[in-house]
Design a protein around this motif. Structure first.
Motif, PDB file in Angstrom:
ATOM      1  N   GLN A 170     -55.542   8.435  -3.359  1.00 51.52           N
ATOM      2  CA  GLN A 170     -56.754   8.508  -1.372  1.00 51.52           C
ATOM      3  C   GLN A 170     -55.812   6.911  -1.169  1.00 51.52           C
ATOM      4  O   GLN A 170     -55.049   6.568  -0.014  1.00 51.52           O
ATOM      5  CB  GLN A 170     -58.293   7.874  -1.951  1.00 51.52           C
ATOM      6  N   GLY A 171     -55.586   6.157  -1.867  1.00 48.54           N
ATOM      7  CA  GLY A 171     -54.498   4.901  -2.021  1.00 48.54           C
ATOM      8  C   GLY A 171     -52.964   5.518  -0.931  1.00 48.54           C
ATOM      9  O   GLY A 171     -52.498   5.736  -0.151  1.00 48.54           O
ATOM     10  N   ASN A 172     -52.347   6.594  -1.136  1.00 46.03           N
ATOM     11  CA  ASN A 172     -51.049   7.661  -1.333  1.00 46.03           C
ATOM     12  C   ASN A 172     -51.685   7.323   0.703  1.00 46.03           C
ATOM     13  O   ASN A 172     -50.680   8.003   0.965  1.00 46.03           O
ATOM     14  CB  ASN A 172     -50.729   8.591  -1.696  1.00 46.03           C
ATOM     15  N   ILE A 173     -53.056   8.457   1.113  1.00 47.07           N
ATOM     16  CA  ILE A 173     -53.681   9.405   1.779  1.00 47.07           C
ATOM     17  C   ILE A 173     -52.916   8.315   2.775  1.00 47.07           C
ATOM     18  O   ILE A 173     -53.125   7.692   4.121  1.00 47.07           O
ATOM     19  CB  ILE A 173     -54.721   9.451   1.572  1.00 47.07           C
ATOM     20  N   LEU A 174     -53.432   6.644   2.520  1.00 47.10           N
ATOM     21  CA  LEU A 174     -53.392   5.394   3.908  1.00 47.10           C
ATOM     22  C   LEU A 174     -52.036   4.978   3.802  1.00 47.10           C
ATOM     23  O   LEU A 174     -51.959   4.602   5.078  1.00 47.10           O
ATOM     24  CB  LEU A 174     -54.637   4.375   2.442  1.00 47.10           C
ATOM     25  N   VAL A 175     -51.299   5.018   2.857  1.00 53.57           N
ATOM     26  CA  VAL A 175     -49.733   4.294   2.959  1.00 53.57           C
ATOM     27  C   VAL A 175     -49.152   5.456   4.112  1.00 53.57           C
ATOM     28  O   VAL A 175     -48.645   4.895   5.008  1.00 53.57           O
ATOM     29  CB  VAL A 175     -49.014   4.417   2.054  1.00 53.57           C
ATOM     30  N   ALA A 197     -61.757   2.668   1.052  1.00 55.91           N
ATOM     31  CA  ALA A 197     -62.470   2.403  -0.077  1.00 55.91           C
ATOM     32  C   ALA A 197     -63.970   3.582   0.396  1.00 55.91           C
ATOM     33  O   ALA A 197     -64.214   3.532  -1.106  1.00 55.91           O
ATOM     34  CB  ALA A 197     -62.921   0.835   0.549  1.00 55.91           C
ATOM     35  N   LEU A 198     -64.340   3.825   0.994  1.00 53.81           N
ATOM     36  CA  LEU A 198     -65.206   4.551   1.311  1.00 53.81           C
ATOM     37  C   LEU A 198     -64.489   5.679   0.442  1.00 53.81           C
ATOM     38  O   LEU A 198     -66.102   6.281  -0.199  1.00 53.81           O
ATOM     39  CB  LEU A 198     -65.576   4.972   2.698  1.00 53.81           C
ATOM     40  N   ASP A 199     -63.435   7.104   0.855  1.00 51.29           N
ATOM     41  CA  ASP A 199     -63.086   7.353   0.045  1.00 51.29           C
ATOM     42  C   ASP A 199     -63.449   7.352  -0.980  1.00 51.29           C
ATOM     43  O   ASP A 199     -63.813   8.014  -1.887  1.00 51.29           O
ATOM     44  CB  ASP A 199     -62.554   7.941   0.450  1.00 51.29           C
TER      45      ASP A 199
END
Length: 529
Positions: A170-175, A197-199
């Motif tokens: 999920q962090g990579n999607i955010l980046v 954070a919700l994901d």
């Protein structure tokens, strides 16, 4: 005719004593039933007379008319009062007929948080019950002890390691989303972090990917945010406390709608998970353990563990019990973490020297690669950990939390009666100049081991402390450091707001009303700073 009228009138007169008698009886019953409450109210008022407090204070309404309704204005009020009474160990305010003792000194806070008696959450948490029931956050007594014991193993270090994979994904999607803002105009990063954070909490708590980062307008995502806002407003409005009145207002009807969306979603996921569990047990039985399932090991969520959890007597949790805990994880497990990450980015964007130190540490640990974050990496990010701790000192995700006293208690010479509420004002506690000199300055070095030695154990409580401390503390710290490492390996951050421009809103979570506006630059190759 006259005689008939006289007879009718005299008949009515004879009924009057009966009517008066019934009214007198009803008034007596009401008075007798109310007497214990009135006596208790009078006892509290008398005992608290010596505690410094806010004025004007009216009978029954207390200070309610004085308190601001908006989160930002109310939080400013609390900050003002905390500074005004800084030399006192405690001050009081009355929210309607409920007395609230506000604590912001380590010694005063220790009396409450270190006690195994004062573990009951405040009356104000009652408004979370329709959504969260009496789960780990809101329960008390034997139920809380039993649940805590049952759920603690689900936060075991080995289990948390499995969740690191979700955090990296999920962090990579955010980046990738943040990449679009590089070298562009300033933007508000708050919601991007929150949806990530919700994901993460949806997938780790329920094993369900809601895709919030890609669809922020989903009914479930909207209902979570609306519900938090409605609860906060109701807490500060005594006239909205009775359920039969609340439902008459627009907010009460909205509350009911949001509640249905949230509960229906959780119920559906639990039913699906229970069915999956049943099928997998059947498959295992059919295979008789002779063949392994093909493919990789299935990722477990908190929900899987709750469906298998048993108490000391071997009893499993009911669906309702499980829903309480899953909803509690959802409520507590994303907003708090998202707020902390946002505050770190904001503070690093205002303190370039600290940001350079974080980048140097990241370069040493990751050696200019883009590989996923591991548990060993997290252990080695010591300066980043100090940065996160200092951000949580200045901007604790939960700026205040409350308990109800079940017995009389003495706080620094003041007798506080049973039934009083105690509010730990974390935001003011963390700004005690005797413990944190120049408290408004951002100094991660405060949390170096040599500088933390001898510090009062209750001077810094971003995750509460004592028996009711936050069970998800390690989960939160792991998520914060992982997402920050992924973001800061890639970008240089500049903040666009001064502290006084943030519009701090101390509702259930401490968030800036005007968002966290930043500019991003792509980092040059490691070491060039």
């Amino acid at each position: 005719v006259t005689m008939e009228l006289v007879e009718e009138f005299s008949g009515k007169l004879q009924l009057l004593p009966w009517g008066a008698g019934i009214i007198a009886l009803l008034l007596t019953v009401v008075t007798v039933c109310s007497l214990p409450s009135l006596m208790e109210y009078w006892r509290r008022w008398r005992m608290l007379n010596s505690v410094p407090g806010i004025s004007p204070c009216y009978p029954v309404l207390g200070n309610a008319l004085l308190l601001e309704r908006k989160g930002e204005d109310f939080f400013k009020q609390l900050q003002f009062y905390a500074e005004e009474f800084r030399s006192w160990p405690v001050f009081k305010l009355w929210i309607g007929p409920v007395p609230v003792m506000v604590l912001y000194h380590p010694d005063s806070v220790e009396v409450i948080l270190n006690s195994s008696k004062h573990i009951e959450k405040s009356y104000l948490y009652k408004f979370l019950h329709p959504w969260l029931g009496t789960g780990l956050l809101t329960s008390t007594g034997d139920k809380w002890r039993s649940r805590r014991k049952m759920i603690t193993p689900t936060f075991h270090f080995a289990i948390l390691n499995d969740f690191l994979e979700v955090m990296n994904e999920q962090g990579n999607i955010l980046v990738k989303k943040l990449e679009k803002h590089v070298d562009k105009e300033p933007f508000d990063v708050f919601m991007d972090i929150t949806l990530c954070a919700l994901d993460i909490i949806c997938e780790t708590a329920m094993g369900r990917n809601v895709g919030a980062q890609k669809n922020k307008d989903s009914d479930y995502v909207s209902a979570i945010y609306r519900m938090s806002d409605l609860i906060q407003r109701r807490q500060l409005s005594p006239w909205l406390w009775p359920d039969f009145l609340y439902i008459l207002f627009k907010q009460g009807r909205e509350h009911k709608r949001s509640l249905n969306i949230l509960h229906n979603f959780t119920d559906t996921v639990i039913a699906e998970k229970a069915e999956e569990l049943k099928s997998s047990k059947q498959k295992k039985h059919d295979n008789d353990g002779n063949c392994e399932e093909s493919g990789s090991k299935k990722r477990k969520a908190f929900l899987d563990m709750l469906l298998n959890a048993t108490d000391d007597e071997g009893k499993t949790l009911s669906y309702r019990d499980i829903r309480e805990e899953v909803d509690t994880f959802m409520f507590e497990g994303h907003d708090t973490t998202a707020a902390a990450i946002n505050w770190v980015l904001y503070l690093l964007g205002r303190n370039p020297e600290a940001q350079k130190k974080v980048h140097r540490e990241l370069d040493e640990v990751f050696d200019n690669t883009e590989r996923p974050v591991t548990t060993d990496d997290l252990k080695n990010l010591r300066y980043l950990e100090c940065v996160v701790k200092e951000a949580l000192r200045l901007y604790p995700s939960v700026p205040m939390f409350a308990r109800t006293l079940r017995e009389d208690c003495c706080i620094k010479g003041y007798q506080i009666p049973r039934g009083a509420n105690v509010l730990v004002l974390t935001y003011a506690l963390h700004r005690d100049p005797e413990i944190f000199p120049d408290p408004e300055e951002f100094r991660p070095e405060r949390f170096f081991p040599e500088n933390s030695k001898g510090r009062h154990p209750y001077a810094y409580v971003p995750f509460s402390a004592g028996p009711r401390n936050c069970i998800g503390q390690r989960f939160a710290q792991m998520e914060e450091k992982t997402l920050l490492a992924l973001i800061l390996r890639r970008f240089w951050v500049e903040s666009c707001h001064k502290p006084e421009e943030l519009g701090l809103c101390g509702e259930l979570i401490l968030r800036p009303n005007r968002g966290v506006w930043i500019k991003l630059k792509r980092r040059p190759n490691a070491g060039s700073e």
